[in-house]
Design a protein around this motif. Structure first.
Motif, PDB file in Angstrom:
ATOM      1  N   VAL A  62       0.868  -1.014   0.088  1.00 61.28           N
ATOM      2  CA  VAL A  62       0.122   0.117   0.102  1.00 61.28           C
ATOM      3  C   VAL A  62       0.930   1.095   0.078  1.00 61.28           C
ATOM      4  O   VAL A  62       1.796   1.622   1.126  1.00 61.28           O
ATOM      5  N   VAL A  63       0.782   1.946  -0.990  1.00 63.52           N
ATOM      6  CA  VAL A  63       1.745   3.068  -1.337  1.00 63.52           C
ATOM      7  C   VAL A  63       0.961   4.551  -0.779  1.00 63.52           C
ATOM      8  O   VAL A  63      -0.256   4.566  -1.154  1.00 63.52           O
ATOM      9  N   VAL A  64       1.431   5.323  -0.016  1.00 65.00           N
ATOM     10  CA  VAL A  64       0.691   6.350   0.496  1.00 65.00           C
ATOM     11  C   VAL A  64       1.562   7.666   0.284  1.00 65.00           C
ATOM     12  O   VAL A  64       2.819   7.747   0.451  1.00 65.00           O
ATOM     13  N   ALA A  65       1.037   8.670  -0.335  1.00 61.71           N
ATOM     14  CA  ALA A  65       1.724   9.994  -0.689  1.00 61.71           C
ATOM     15  C   ALA A  65       1.812  10.936   0.788  1.00 61.71           C
ATOM     16  O   ALA A  65       0.804  11.075   1.209  1.00 61.71           O
ATOM     17  N   VAL A  66       3.140  11.342   0.977  1.00 55.56           N
ATOM     18  CA  VAL A  66       3.371  12.109   2.299  1.00 55.56           C
ATOM     19  C   VAL A  66       4.019  13.242   1.793  1.00 55.56           C
ATOM     20  O   VAL A  66       4.782  13.360   0.769  1.00 55.56           O
ATOM     21  N   ASN A  67       3.755  14.431   2.504  1.00 58.01           N
ATOM     22  CA  ASN A  67       4.320  15.707   2.241  1.00 58.01           C
ATOM     23  C   ASN A  67       4.945  16.456   3.599  1.00 58.01           C
ATOM     24  O   ASN A  67       5.275  17.814   3.247  1.00 58.01           O
ATOM     25  N   GLY A  68       4.832  15.829   4.719  1.00 56.57           N
ATOM     26  CA  GLY A  68       5.344  16.451   5.758  1.00 56.57           C
ATOM     27  C   GLY A  68       4.251  17.605   6.329  1.00 56.57           C
ATOM     28  O   GLY A  68       4.689  18.046   7.532  1.00 56.57           O
ATOM     29  N   THR A  69       3.133  17.434   6.008  1.00 53.76           N
ATOM     30  CA  THR A  69       1.961  18.263   6.512  1.00 53.76           C
ATOM     31  C   THR A  69       1.066  17.325   7.377  1.00 53.76           C
ATOM     32  O   THR A  69       1.080  16.198   7.039  1.00 53.76           O
ATOM     33  N   ALA A  70       0.361  18.210   8.201  1.00 50.35           N
ATOM     34  CA  ALA A  70      -0.559  17.565   9.181  1.00 50.35           C
ATOM     35  C   ALA A  70      -1.757  16.962   8.332  1.00 50.35           C
ATOM     36  O   ALA A  70      -2.422  15.836   8.523  1.00 50.35           O
ATOM     37  N   GLU A  71      -2.316  17.746   7.020  1.00 50.77           N
ATOM     38  CA  GLU A  71      -3.182  17.237   6.277  1.00 50.77           C
ATOM     39  C   GLU A  71      -3.262  15.762   5.726  1.00 50.77           C
ATOM     40  O   GLU A  71      -4.149  15.095   5.669  1.00 50.77           O
ATOM     41  N   CYS A  72      -1.982  15.420   5.514  1.00 51.20           N
ATOM     42  CA  CYS A  72      -1.920  14.017   4.929  1.00 51.20           C
ATOM     43  C   CYS A  72      -1.912  12.886   5.995  1.00 51.20           C
ATOM     44  O   CYS A  72      -1.926  11.673   5.594  1.00 51.20           O
ATOM     45  N   MET A  73      -1.956  13.248   7.252  1.00 48.57           N
ATOM     46  CA  MET A  73      -1.953  12.199   8.259  1.00 48.57           C
ATOM     47  C   MET A  73      -3.171  11.306   8.249  1.00 48.57           C
ATOM     48  O   MET A  73      -3.028   9.988   8.706  1.00 48.57           O
ATOM     49  N   THR A  74      -4.414  11.723   7.916  1.00 52.04           N
ATOM     50  CA  THR A  74      -5.455  10.865   7.782  1.00 52.04           C
ATOM     51  C   THR A  74      -5.231   9.556   6.727  1.00 52.04           C
ATOM     52  O   THR A  74      -5.547   8.676   6.923  1.00 52.04           O
ATOM     53  N   ALA A  75      -4.811  10.262   5.531  1.00 55.37           N
ATOM     54  CA  ALA A  75      -4.386   9.431   4.405  1.00 55.37           C
ATOM     55  C   ALA A  75      -3.418   8.273   4.963  1.00 55.37           C
ATOM     56  O   ALA A  75      -3.529   7.323   4.627  1.00 55.37           O
ATOM     57  N   VAL A  76      -2.353   8.622   5.854  1.00 59.16           N
ATOM     58  CA  VAL A  76      -1.318   8.016   6.335  1.00 59.16           C
ATOM     59  C   VAL A  76      -2.115   6.612   7.259  1.00 59.16           C
ATOM     60  O   VAL A  76      -1.810   5.434   7.042  1.00 59.16           O
ATOM     61  N   GLN A  77      -2.865   7.384   7.950  1.00 60.90           N
ATOM     62  CA  GLN A  77      -3.531   6.492   8.944  1.00 60.90           C
ATOM     63  C   GLN A  77      -4.396   5.251   8.103  1.00 60.90           C
ATOM     64  O   GLN A  77      -4.572   4.346   8.410  1.00 60.90           O
ATOM     65  N   PHE A  78      -5.048   5.812   7.280  1.00 65.59           N
ATOM     66  CA  PHE A  78      -5.938   5.068   6.149  1.00 65.59           C
ATOM     67  C   PHE A  78      -5.058   3.988   5.615  1.00 65.59           C
ATOM     68  O   PHE A  78      -5.481   2.607   5.650  1.00 65.59           O
ATOM     69  N   ALA A  79      -4.139   4.399   5.006  1.00 63.41           N
ATOM     70  CA  ALA A  79      -3.078   3.340   4.362  1.00 63.41           C
ATOM     71  C   ALA A  79      -2.546   2.444   5.462  1.00 63.41           C
ATOM     72  O   ALA A  79      -2.395   1.331   5.041  1.00 63.41           O
ATOM     73  N   ALA A  80      -2.175   2.821   6.514  1.00 62.87           N
ATOM     74  CA  ALA A  80      -1.680   1.941   7.459  1.00 62.87           C
ATOM     75  C   ALA A  80      -2.676   0.794   8.110  1.00 62.87           C
ATOM     76  O   ALA A  80      -2.297  -0.285   8.185  1.00 62.87           O
ATOM     77  N   SER A  81      -3.976   1.264   8.023  1.00 62.55           N
ATOM     78  CA  SER A  81      -4.978   0.372   8.267  1.00 62.55           C
ATOM     79  C   SER A  81      -5.056  -0.680   7.113  1.00 62.55           C
ATOM     80  O   SER A  81      -5.288  -1.748   7.472  1.00 62.55           O
ATOM     81  N   GLN A  82      -5.218  -0.249   5.937  1.00 59.13           N
ATOM     82  CA  GLN A  82      -5.117  -0.985   4.860  1.00 59.13           C
ATOM     83  C   GLN A  82      -4.062  -2.013   4.769  1.00 59.13           C
ATOM     84  O   GLN A  82      -4.184  -3.184   4.314  1.00 59.13           O
ATOM     85  N   ALA A  83      -2.843  -1.585   5.131  1.00 60.81           N
ATOM     86  CA  ALA A  83      -1.647  -2.495   5.060  1.00 60.81           C
ATOM     87  C   ALA A  83      -1.892  -3.569   6.345  1.00 60.81           C
ATOM     88  O   ALA A  83      -1.544  -4.635   5.834  1.00 60.81           O
ATOM     89  N   GLU A  84      -2.387  -3.394   7.354  1.00 59.01           N
ATOM     90  CA  GLU A  84      -2.252  -3.972   8.461  1.00 59.01           C
ATOM     91  C   GLU A  84      -3.639  -5.155   7.941  1.00 59.01           C
ATOM     92  O   GLU A  84      -3.245  -6.011   8.601  1.00 59.01           O
ATOM     93  N   ARG A  85      -4.607  -4.513   7.432  1.00 61.74           N
ATOM     94  CA  ARG A  85      -5.688  -5.358   7.217  1.00 61.74           C
ATOM     95  C   ARG A  85      -5.589  -6.415   6.078  1.00 61.74           C
ATOM     96  O   ARG A  85      -5.846  -7.736   6.260  1.00 61.74           O
ATOM     97  N   HIS A  86      -4.684  -6.169   5.362  1.00 67.68           N
ATOM     98  CA  HIS A  86      -4.113  -7.145   4.145  1.00 67.68           C
ATOM     99  C   HIS A  86      -2.714  -7.577   4.220  1.00 67.68           C
ATOM    100  O   HIS A  86      -2.455  -8.568   3.408  1.00 67.68           O
ATOM    101  N   SER A  87      -2.209  -7.441   5.671  1.00 62.65           N
ATOM    102  CA  SER A  87      -0.931  -8.116   5.837  1.00 62.65           C
ATOM    103  C   SER A  87       0.085  -7.724   4.643  1.00 62.65           C
ATOM    104  O   SER A  87       0.908  -8.703   3.984  1.00 62.65           O
ATOM    105  N   CYS A  88       0.131  -6.799   4.347  1.00 60.82           N
ATOM    106  CA  CYS A  88       1.203  -6.310   3.356  1.00 60.82           C
ATOM    107  C   CYS A  88       1.996  -4.913   3.717  1.00 60.82           C
ATOM    108  O   CYS A  88       1.849  -4.330   4.664  1.00 60.82           O
ATOM    109  N   GLU A  89       2.942  -4.613   2.751  1.00 59.63           N
ATOM    110  CA  GLU A  89       3.821  -3.791   3.205  1.00 59.63           C
ATOM    111  C   GLU A  89       3.032  -2.109   3.281  1.00 59.63           C
ATOM    112  O   GLU A  89       2.494  -2.040   2.146  1.00 59.63           O
ATOM    113  N   LEU A  90       3.634  -1.222   3.957  1.00 60.17           N
ATOM    114  CA  LEU A  90       3.145   0.005   4.017  1.00 60.17           C
ATOM    115  C   LEU A  90       4.457   0.774   3.282  1.00 60.17           C
ATOM    116  O   LEU A  90       5.307   0.663   4.034  1.00 60.17           O
ATOM    117  N   ARG A  91       4.195   1.599   2.345  1.00 62.66           N
ATOM    118  CA  ARG A  91       5.267   2.389   1.528  1.00 62.66           C
ATOM    119  C   ARG A  91       5.043   3.923   1.395  1.00 62.66           C
ATOM    120  O   ARG A  91       4.380   4.129   0.559  1.00 62.66           O
TER     121      ARG A  91
END
Length: 259
Positions: free
Chosen positions: A170-199
């Motif tokens: 699961v690839v997630v776009a990050v830019n160092g701002t607080a606004e992207c943290m929700t996307a990071v949390q969603f991506a981490a949840s997806q990676a954990e749910r499907h037992s795959c790498e978070l990138r």
């Protein structure tokens, strides 16, 4: 459009909602949505939107004695849409045994219908194809300034290619701002749910596209309300939706990562 969703009246909350119009990409989106709903142990709701009538593309069409604008009777098309929707539901049930699948045919424009349904059932996820009536490029990137993900406050997944690589990250776009943290949390949840790498990958169009090759999902963030934010970061969403070779999730900052 109906005032209240029968699906909502049945008490089905937290569904995965998928828009369906019979196009090839819509079928791909439905398959993706069914697999995700089964994995999340959530019901799946397939939705088709239609307009009651269609006026001529050249404006009002009238002739002496008509007394009203001519309209196009879409009853045969609606009947065909209903049949395809029921067929799609049956395909989902066969592919994911035990999956609770419901369908709705509602009157209204696609973006408005999908927004209403997602809100009424408190959808966990909305899934659409990227061609045909439900094309996310038309909904998210059309002439109107708002986008579907921002309207419904839940992640919207656009499926524009064949089945994703289930072993991919699961690839997630990050830019160092607080606004992207929700996307990071969603991506981490997806990676954990499907037992795959978070990138995590820096929010650069070329880097994101390179890393999305072979990815299970590419996650990008909707950066909020201001015109400046959308001008700065909207190109990332556009590039991802039109060029990424894997499904793309657009996550609004108000969204939650899910259970």
């Amino acid at each position: 459009m109906s005032a209240a969703s029968p699906f909502a009246q049945a008490g089905r909350r937290g569904a995965v909602v998928a828009g369906f119009d019979g196009s090839d990409r819509a079928w791909e989106a439905v398959h993706w949505a069914a697999a995700e709903a089964a994995h999340r142990r959530r019901p799946l709701l397939l939705v088709h939107a239609h307009l009651a009538s269609v006026t001529s593309a050249w404006g009002t069409v009238a002739a002496p004695g008509w007394g009203a604008a001519a309209v196009f009777d879409n009853t045969p098309l609606l009947r065909e849409a209903e049949e395809q929707l029921l067929m799609a539901a049956e395909v989902c049930r066969r592919g994911e045994p035990g999956l609770d699948v419901s369908v709705e045919v509602l009157e209204g424009r696609t973006s408005a219908v999908l927004t209403e349904v997602a809100r009424s059932v408190q959808a966990e996820l909305v899934v659409v194809g990227t061609s045909g009536q439900w094309a996310l490029s038309r909904v998210l990137l059309g002439s109107k300034a708002t986008d579907l993900a921002h309207d419904v406050d839940v992640p919207v997944v656009a499926v524009r290619s064949g089945p994703a690589d289930r072993s991919g990250p699961v690839v997630v776009a990050v830019n160092g701002t607080a606004e992207c943290m929700t996307a990071v949390q969603f991506a981490a949840s997806q990676a954990e749910r499907h037992s795959c790498e978070l990138r995590p990958v820096h929010e650069d169009s070329r880097m994101l596209l390179d890393h999305s090759e072979g990815a299970r999902l590419l996650v990008v963030s909707d950066h909020g309300d201001s015109a400046v934010q959308r001008a700065l970061f909207g190109s990332v969403i556009r590039t991802a939706l039109t060029r990424a070779p894997c499904p793309v999730a657009v996550v609004p900052k108000a969204a939650t990562a899910g259970p």
